[in-house]
Design a protein around this motif. Sequence first.
Motif, mmCIF file in Angstrom:
data_model
loop_
_atom_site.group_PDB
_atom_site.id
_atom_site.type_symbol
_atom_site.label_atom_id
_atom_site.label_comp_id
_atom_site.label_asym_id
_atom_site.label_seq_id
_atom_site.Cartn_x
_atom_site.Cartn_y
_atom_site.Cartn_z
ATOM 1 N N ILE A 113 6.074 64.732 -9.548
ATOM 2 C CA ILE A 113 6.183 63.320 -9.919
ATOM 3 C C ILE A 113 4.952 62.527 -9.493
ATOM 4 C CG2 ILE A 113 8.683 63.253 -9.974
ATOM 5 C CD1 ILE A 113 8.564 61.923 -7.188
ATOM 6 N N ARG B 153 7.561 71.343 2.351
ATOM 7 C CA ARG B 153 8.762 70.769 2.953
ATOM 8 C C ARG B 153 8.942 69.299 2.592
ATOM 9 N NH1 ARG B 153 8.130 70.992 8.573
ATOM 10 N NH2 ARG B 153 6.323 72.355 8.388
ATOM 11 N N TYR B 154 7.842 68.562 2.479
ATOM 12 C CA TYR B 154 7.975 67.129 2.227
ATOM 13 C C TYR B 154 7.966 66.764 0.755
ATOM 14 C CZ TYR B 154 7.906 66.136 7.115
ATOM 15 O OH TYR B 154 8.269 66.067 8.424
ATOM 16 N N CYS B 155 7.803 67.717 -0.126
ATOM 17 C CA CYS B 155 7.793 67.392 -1.556
ATOM 18 C C CYS B 155 9.169 66.889 -1.977
ATOM 19 C CB CYS B 155 7.419 68.625 -2.367
ATOM 20 S SG CYS B 155 7.452 68.310 -4.123
ATOM 21 N N PRO B 156 9.261 65.688 -2.548
ATOM 22 C CA PRO B 156 10.588 65.169 -2.908
ATOM 23 C C PRO B 156 11.256 65.957 -4.024
ATOM 24 C CG PRO B 156 8.895 63.472 -3.131
ATOM 25 C CD PRO B 156 8.201 64.752 -2.862
ATOM 26 N N ILE C 288 2.698 62.490 -1.780
ATOM 27 C CA ILE C 288 3.186 62.717 -0.413
ATOM 28 C C ILE C 288 2.554 63.974 0.168
ATOM 29 C CG2 ILE C 288 5.243 63.361 0.919
ATOM 30 C CD1 ILE C 288 6.816 61.354 -0.644
ATOM 31 N N CYS D 186 3.544 61.746 -6.676
ATOM 32 C CA CYS D 186 3.755 60.708 -5.666
ATOM 33 C C CYS D 186 2.680 60.743 -4.595
ATOM 34 C CB CYS D 186 5.127 60.853 -5.025
ATOM 35 S SG CYS D 186 5.348 62.393 -4.132
#
Lengths: 378, 192
Positions: B99, B60-63, B103, B101
């Motif tokens: 990417i 859910r939080y993956c950009p 997160i 990141c």
Amino acid sequence: MTESGITTNVIDKGRGMADMLINMGPQHPATHGVFRMELALDSEMIVDVTPHIGYLHRGSEKLFENEIYSQIITLFDRLDYISNFNNELGLVMAVEKLMDLEVPDRAEYIRVILCELNRIASHLVFIGTFALDMGALTPSLYNFRDREKILALFEATSGARMMHNFFRVGGIKQDVIADFPARVTTLLGELEAGIDEADKMLSLGEVFVERTRGIGVIDGDVALDWGLSGATLRASGVPYDVRIEEPYSVYDRFDFGVPVGSAGDCWDRYYLRVLEARESIKIIRQALQQMEPGPVQAKVRAIARPPKGEVYVHAENPRGDFGVYLVSEGAESPYRLKVRPPSFCNLMALRDLLIGHYIADSVVILGSLDIVLGEVDR
Amino acid sequence: MINSIKALRVSLGSMMRKKVTAEYPKEHLPIQDRYMGFPALLFDAARDEPFCTGCMVCVRYCPTQCMSAEMTDNEKFAEGDSHRKKIINTFEINLGRCILCGICVDVCNFDAIEMSHEHELGDRMRDGNRVDLPTLLKMGTKYQSETGWKQSKPNLPSPKERAVIAEAKAAKEAAEAAANPPLEAEPEATAT
């Protein structure tokens, strides 16, 4: 008559007829990215120029509206991709100001150190590529060698060379490595030597000065009218630096100078950046001394929800005054997030600067503005 | 003339310097400890299963929405060998979209995902960089063995372990009770 109506402009301005339209870019190496300009030439003299931007447009500002704040940080990394930490700082400062958050001192110092290192890295790239624009290959190789040392330190600190995603709302992701101060101190010594070397080799070289002195002159008043900022503005004699005028983070605790030029030409714009890199080294040394152990993250909820309201925050990026305008409706993503990119505003003056110069100087003038297309197009 | 000699001196001086570049495929520059490569799933050797329970919080939080996951009931829980009621069934990451990141690592509550040191990626096929659960776990175990990764908090007891603990506790209480027999209640003072 072209699509953009360029020929009419030329006649109206009474600068003579353009006898050739030449297209420079978007994949010309001297445009430092994907930037295109239509040059109208009278033999070798530029009589008019129409810049075309948007080749790197990713719709960042629209994307911001659908992402939560921690995800937006990754997008800010990609705006000005040569000074990533400075961009991240702009965003987290805006959110913190809206939430009225107190950031721990240690986090602020680490932020300042990383941002100033990034400023040096950015100026090293500028000096290298600026020399490269004039055919001097060596400074770029030397400066990229030094920049790589900075990036290695970034990698050791944040885990990535460029797209760090390291700053958080209310602090930073994690504390720095144990030998960070020692590594930074060694690095600063090497950087000083590197900057001096490139400076000695390039700055007062006869060919270099001939190519840059008196080229692309812009007055202080005109520069202010165009909304220029950063070294591009200070080269024209306007001593404006956000770090001094409206100190953010902990910049008010350091003693550093802001170099100001006088001529407003390409050489001044170049040399200011050399001097600024040295000032940044001073700031980092002081920050390392003042830094004390402590927490690096304020108590914030995992998903930041700033209250309803709007805020404008600006910071001094390597390229100039980087502004973030944030409108929040109290949700987990912003209602609107507008970025004031310094390179875009600096690029505005391009037409004024180019007209009346030879085509070979167009590369030098564009280079001296130090634009990053990731930020111009967003 | 003097200038050319000066220039020659500079050139000779810099010729003697140590090389700073590395010829990439032959030699690799060292990777920093905190380096964030592609995400990998970690393997719980004590339970012989992945840490991941398929809670989907990273998805859910993956950009970039580069992951997909699916959970299933854990058979080992039914048998009493594991404390995880649910376990990951399929997990896919499109590494070409990732990417890096980090997160997903920040939001994970189970120590299940970590940015590994893998960073070399190349395939001829458009979908060639999609990696599935076994590959992710292989990357994860490699990362765990290379870096000496440690769990942030110990595993909860499994049903079998819980039974053993409860048994031991009961035995201990019984032993204590046997050792110190409760004092007989004092006779209540009677009103006179």
